[in-house]
Design a protein around this motif. Sequence first.
Motif, PDB file in Angstrom:
ATOM      1  N   GLY A 109      42.062  47.171  46.257  1.00 17.32           N
ATOM      2  CA  GLY A 109      43.254  46.420  46.622  1.00 17.32           C
ATOM      3  C   GLY A 109      42.985  44.953  46.339  1.00 17.32           C
ATOM      4  N   LEU A 110      44.026  44.218  45.968  1.00 18.47           N
ATOM      5  CA  LEU A 110      43.877  42.808  45.606  1.00 18.47           C
ATOM      6  C   LEU A 110      44.811  41.932  46.428  1.00 18.47           C
ATOM      7  CD1 LEU A 110      43.844  43.376  41.782  1.00 18.47           C
ATOM      8  CD2 LEU A 110      41.929  42.565  43.124  1.00 18.47           C
ATOM      9  N   VAL A 111      44.295  40.763  46.834  1.00 18.77           N
ATOM     10  CA  VAL A 111      45.097  39.779  47.546  1.00 18.77           C
ATOM     11  C   VAL A 111      44.823  38.426  46.907  1.00 18.77           C
ATOM     12  CG1 VAL A 111      45.545  38.650  49.752  1.00 18.77           C
ATOM     13  CG2 VAL A 111      44.929  41.071  49.707  1.00 18.77           C
ATOM     14  N   VAL A 112      45.829  37.887  46.230  1.00 21.95           N
ATOM     15  CA  VAL A 112      45.707  36.563  45.611  1.00 21.95           C
ATOM     16  C   VAL A 112      46.939  35.783  46.052  1.00 21.95           C
ATOM     17  CG1 VAL A 112      45.446  35.264  43.475  1.00 21.95           C
ATOM     18  CG2 VAL A 112      44.489  37.555  43.638  1.00 21.95           C
ATOM     19  N   GLY A 113      46.755  34.867  47.004  1.00 27.26           N
ATOM     20  CA  GLY A 113      47.875  34.170  47.602  1.00 27.26           C
ATOM     21  C   GLY A 113      48.339  32.942  46.833  1.00 27.26           C
ATOM     22  N   LYS A 114      49.574  32.580  47.115  1.00 27.79           N
ATOM     23  CA  LYS A 114      50.167  31.396  46.495  1.00 27.79           C
ATOM     24  C   LYS A 114      49.525  30.111  46.996  1.00 27.79           C
ATOM     25  CE  LYS A 114      54.865  33.063  45.858  1.00 27.79           C
ATOM     26  NZ  LYS A 114      56.256  32.836  46.257  1.00 27.79           N
ATOM     27  N   LYS A 115      48.916  30.168  48.138  1.00 33.56           N
ATOM     28  CA  LYS A 115      48.319  28.972  48.717  1.00 33.56           C
ATOM     29  C   LYS A 115      47.216  28.407  47.814  1.00 33.56           C
ATOM     30  CE  LYS A 115      46.690  27.405  53.197  1.00 33.56           C
ATOM     31  NZ  LYS A 115      46.337  27.828  54.548  1.00 33.56           N
TER      32      LYS A 115
END
Length: 122
Positions: free
Chosen positions: A48-54
């Motif tokens: 699973g991947l999480v790449v935030g706009k922040k």
Amino acid sequence: MSSSFARCYRLTKTDEYSSVFGFRRAIRGRWLMLHYQPGQPGGSARLGLVVGKKLLKRAVDRNRVKRVIRDQFRRRRAELPPVDLVVRLAARPDALHDGQLAEDFLALLGKLTAHRTKREAS
């Protein structure tokens, strides 16, 4: 063996992500953080991947990070134990270099296998 990124190799549901984050095991690299949880016996590794706009404002940059990590996961999936992985961008890279992101991810996978073998030995 197929090197596709089929649905069975992905974390797709919110509950799956929550259980990995709730397991509270993580390894930090230079830019990435790898959260992990043992998977189902006889299963395969899932990502699973999480790449935030922040950290990365432009969608093209976020997609590039995800593409590099997915590609490295596909290439190494057969070597991985059955484990659920969530890769999160933890620091803003100065300049996006695919090779450096790939090296960081591969170093995290190396640390993961080292942690697992240490635990199984004790």
